[in-house]
Design a protein around this motif. Structure first.
Motif, PDB file in Angstrom:
ATOM      1  N   LEU A  16       0.849  -1.188   0.000  1.00 31.78           N
ATOM      2  CA  LEU A  16       0.000   0.000   0.000  1.00 31.78           C
ATOM      3  C   LEU A  16       0.885   1.239   0.000  1.00 31.78           C
ATOM      4  O   LEU A  16       2.068   1.169   0.342  1.00 31.78           O
ATOM      5  CB  LEU A  16      -0.881   0.030   1.256  1.00 31.78           C
ATOM      6  CG  LEU A  16      -1.897  -1.093   1.424  1.00 31.78           C
ATOM      7  CD1 LEU A  16      -2.499  -1.033   2.819  1.00 31.78           C
ATOM      8  CD2 LEU A  16      -2.974  -1.000   0.370  1.00 31.78           C
ATOM      9  N   THR A  17       0.286   2.373  -0.339  1.00 30.88           N
ATOM     10  CA  THR A  17       1.035   3.620  -0.254  1.00 30.88           C
ATOM     11  C   THR A  17       1.160   4.014   1.216  1.00 30.88           C
ATOM     12  O   THR A  17       0.395   3.548   2.068  1.00 30.88           O
ATOM     13  CB  THR A  17       0.330   4.763  -1.009  1.00 30.88           C
ATOM     14  OG1 THR A  17      -0.899   5.066  -0.334  1.00 30.88           O
ATOM     15  CG2 THR A  17       0.075   4.402  -2.462  1.00 30.88           C
ATOM     16  N   LEU A  18       2.113   4.885   1.501  1.00 29.22           N
ATOM     17  CA  LEU A  18       2.277   5.359   2.883  1.00 29.22           C
ATOM     18  C   LEU A  18       1.034   6.096   3.355  1.00 29.22           C
ATOM     19  O   LEU A  18       0.626   5.956   4.510  1.00 29.22           O
ATOM     20  CB  LEU A  18       3.508   6.259   3.003  1.00 29.22           C
ATOM     21  CG  LEU A  18       4.854   5.558   2.949  1.00 29.22           C
ATOM     22  CD1 LEU A  18       5.995   6.564   2.981  1.00 29.22           C
ATOM     23  CD2 LEU A  18       4.999   4.573   4.092  1.00 29.22           C
ATOM     24  N   LYS A  19       0.418   6.881   2.469  1.00 36.42           N
ATOM     25  CA  LYS A  19      -0.789   7.636   2.831  1.00 36.42           C
ATOM     26  C   LYS A  19      -1.940   6.684   3.165  1.00 36.42           C
ATOM     27  O   LYS A  19      -2.631   6.875   4.172  1.00 36.42           O
ATOM     28  CB  LYS A  19      -1.182   8.564   1.668  1.00 36.42           C
ATOM     29  CG  LYS A  19      -2.458   9.345   1.895  1.00 36.42           C
ATOM     30  CD  LYS A  19      -2.304  10.378   2.976  1.00 36.42           C
ATOM     31  CE  LYS A  19      -3.559  11.240   3.033  1.00 36.42           C
ATOM     32  NZ  LYS A  19      -3.896  11.627   4.381  1.00 36.42           N
ATOM     33  N   GLN A  20      -2.151   5.655   2.343  1.00 36.67           N
ATOM     34  CA  GLN A  20      -3.209   4.673   2.616  1.00 36.67           C
ATOM     35  C   GLN A  20      -2.952   3.969   3.946  1.00 36.67           C
ATOM     36  O   GLN A  20      -3.864   3.778   4.748  1.00 36.67           O
ATOM     37  CB  GLN A  20      -3.267   3.617   1.508  1.00 36.67           C
ATOM     38  CG  GLN A  20      -3.784   4.111   0.186  1.00 36.67           C
ATOM     39  CD  GLN A  20      -3.615   3.073  -0.909  1.00 36.67           C
ATOM     40  OE1 GLN A  20      -2.635   2.335  -0.945  1.00 36.67           O
ATOM     41  NE2 GLN A  20      -4.585   3.019  -1.814  1.00 36.67           N
ATOM     42  N   THR A  21      -1.712   3.599   4.176  1.00 36.58           N
ATOM     43  CA  THR A  21      -1.361   2.886   5.393  1.00 36.58           C
ATOM     44  C   THR A  21      -1.531   3.768   6.621  1.00 36.58           C
ATOM     45  O   THR A  21      -2.078   3.332   7.631  1.00 36.58           O
ATOM     46  CB  THR A  21       0.089   2.367   5.314  1.00 36.58           C
ATOM     47  OG1 THR A  21       0.236   1.598   4.121  1.00 36.58           O
ATOM     48  CG2 THR A  21       0.428   1.502   6.501  1.00 36.58           C
ATOM     49  N   GLU A  22      -1.085   5.017   6.519  1.00 34.07           N
ATOM     50  CA  GLU A  22      -1.228   5.933   7.653  1.00 34.07           C
ATOM     51  C   GLU A  22      -2.699   6.188   7.970  1.00 34.07           C
ATOM     52  O   GLU A  22      -3.098   6.210   9.135  1.00 34.07           O
ATOM     53  CB  GLU A  22      -0.515   7.249   7.374  1.00 34.07           C
ATOM     54  CG  GLU A  22      -0.488   8.171   8.562  1.00 34.07           C
ATOM     55  CD  GLU A  22       0.371   9.400   8.356  1.00 34.07           C
ATOM     56  OE1 GLU A  22       0.417  10.226   9.279  1.00 34.07           O
ATOM     57  OE2 GLU A  22       0.985   9.544   7.280  1.00 34.07           O
ATOM     58  N   ASP A  23      -3.532   6.367   6.934  1.00 32.46           N
ATOM     59  CA  ASP A  23      -4.972   6.572   7.142  1.00 32.46           C
ATOM     60  C   ASP A  23      -5.607   5.360   7.821  1.00 32.46           C
ATOM     61  O   ASP A  23      -6.395   5.498   8.753  1.00 32.46           O
ATOM     62  CB  ASP A  23      -5.677   6.861   5.819  1.00 32.46           C
ATOM     63  CG  ASP A  23      -5.325   8.226   5.240  1.00 32.46           C
ATOM     64  OD1 ASP A  23      -4.750   9.064   5.972  1.00 32.46           O
ATOM     65  OD2 ASP A  23      -5.624   8.446   4.044  1.00 32.46           O
ATOM     66  N   ALA A  24      -5.260   4.160   7.360  1.00 33.17           N
ATOM     67  CA  ALA A  24      -5.803   2.934   7.954  1.00 33.17           C
ATOM     68  C   ALA A  24      -5.322   2.767   9.391  1.00 33.17           C
ATOM     69  O   ALA A  24      -6.078   2.358  10.283  1.00 33.17           O
ATOM     70  CB  ALA A  24      -5.412   1.722   7.114  1.00 33.17           C
ATOM     71  N   PHE A  25      -4.059   3.087   9.637  1.00 36.14           N
ATOM     72  CA  PHE A  25      -3.470   2.989  10.972  1.00 36.14           C
ATOM     73  C   PHE A  25      -4.220   3.903  11.945  1.00 36.14           C
ATOM     74  O   PHE A  25      -4.653   3.479  13.018  1.00 36.14           O
ATOM     75  CB  PHE A  25      -1.990   3.382  10.886  1.00 36.14           C
ATOM     76  CG  PHE A  25      -1.203   3.160  12.143  1.00 36.14           C
ATOM     77  CD1 PHE A  25      -0.615   1.936  12.397  1.00 36.14           C
ATOM     78  CD2 PHE A  25      -1.024   4.189  13.053  1.00 36.14           C
ATOM     79  CE1 PHE A  25       0.125   1.740  13.555  1.00 36.14           C
ATOM     80  CE2 PHE A  25      -0.291   4.002  14.202  1.00 36.14           C
ATOM     81  CZ  PHE A  25       0.295   2.765  14.456  1.00 36.14           C
ATOM     82  N   LYS A  26      -4.394   5.169  11.547  1.00 37.77           N
ATOM     83  CA  LYS A  26      -5.116   6.124  12.389  1.00 37.77           C
ATOM     84  C   LYS A  26      -6.560   5.679  12.631  1.00 37.77           C
ATOM     85  O   LYS A  26      -7.054   5.731  13.757  1.00 37.77           O
ATOM     86  CB  LYS A  26      -5.112   7.515  11.748  1.00 37.77           C
ATOM     87  CG  LYS A  26      -3.798   8.229  11.839  1.00 37.77           C
ATOM     88  CD  LYS A  26      -3.893   9.608  11.181  1.00 37.77           C
ATOM     89  CE  LYS A  26      -2.574  10.328  11.198  1.00 37.77           C
ATOM     90  NZ  LYS A  26      -2.652  11.643  10.529  1.00 37.77           N
ATOM     91  N   ALA A  27      -7.221   5.236  11.568  1.00 38.92           N
ATOM     92  CA  ALA A  27      -8.619   4.808  11.686  1.00 38.92           C
ATOM     93  C   ALA A  27      -8.754   3.608  12.618  1.00 38.92           C
ATOM     94  O   ALA A  27      -9.707   3.526  13.402  1.00 38.92           O
ATOM     95  CB  ALA A  27      -9.182   4.471  10.312  1.00 38.92           C
ATOM     96  N   THR A  28      -7.801   2.689  12.548  1.00 38.56           N
ATOM     97  CA  THR A  28      -7.838   1.493  13.406  1.00 38.56           C
ATOM     98  C   THR A  28      -7.806   1.884  14.875  1.00 38.56           C
ATOM     99  O   THR A  28      -8.637   1.435  15.673  1.00 38.56           O
ATOM    100  CB  THR A  28      -6.663   0.558  13.081  1.00 38.56           C
ATOM    101  OG1 THR A  28      -6.766   0.141  11.719  1.00 38.56           O
ATOM    102  CG2 THR A  28      -6.653  -0.658  13.989  1.00 38.56           C
TER     103      THR A  28
END
Length: 94
Positions: A16-28
């Motif tokens: 995944l892109t860093l942006k997608q991963t960071e968004d998913a991480f925060k949402a989790t």
């Protein structure tokens, strides 16, 4: 490992892109926090459970002065690892 290093590692492993991963991480973690507040417990299979516990008011002692104090009631977040996580960690340590 820092948050950034963890996000980088997840992005590479999940492709995944860093942006997608960071968004998913925060949402989790936002969702875990919300569910703990609403329901008092969040279970993640094969990882563990996050719970909220209330510590009752209790007597304590100020270590600097030696005087007795009252420690107020507090709500705390706790984590209990699953059996699978405990076994995985113990296997890696041996």
């Amino acid at each position: 490992m820092t948050k950034k290093e963890l996000i980088d590692a997840i992005a590479k492993q999940a492709n995944l892109t860093l942006k997608q991963t960071e968004d998913a991480f925060k949402a989790t973690f936002q969702m875990i926090q919300q569910l703990m507040i609403q329901e008092g417990k969040v279970m993640v299979p094969e990882f563990g459970s996050f719970t909220i516990k209330v510590r009752a008011e209790r007597k304590g002692r100020n270590p600097q002065t030696g005087k007795d104090i009252i420690i107020p009631k507090a709500t705390v977040a706790t984590f209990k690892p699953s059996t699978q996580l405990k076994e995985a960690v113990n296997t890696q340590k041996e």
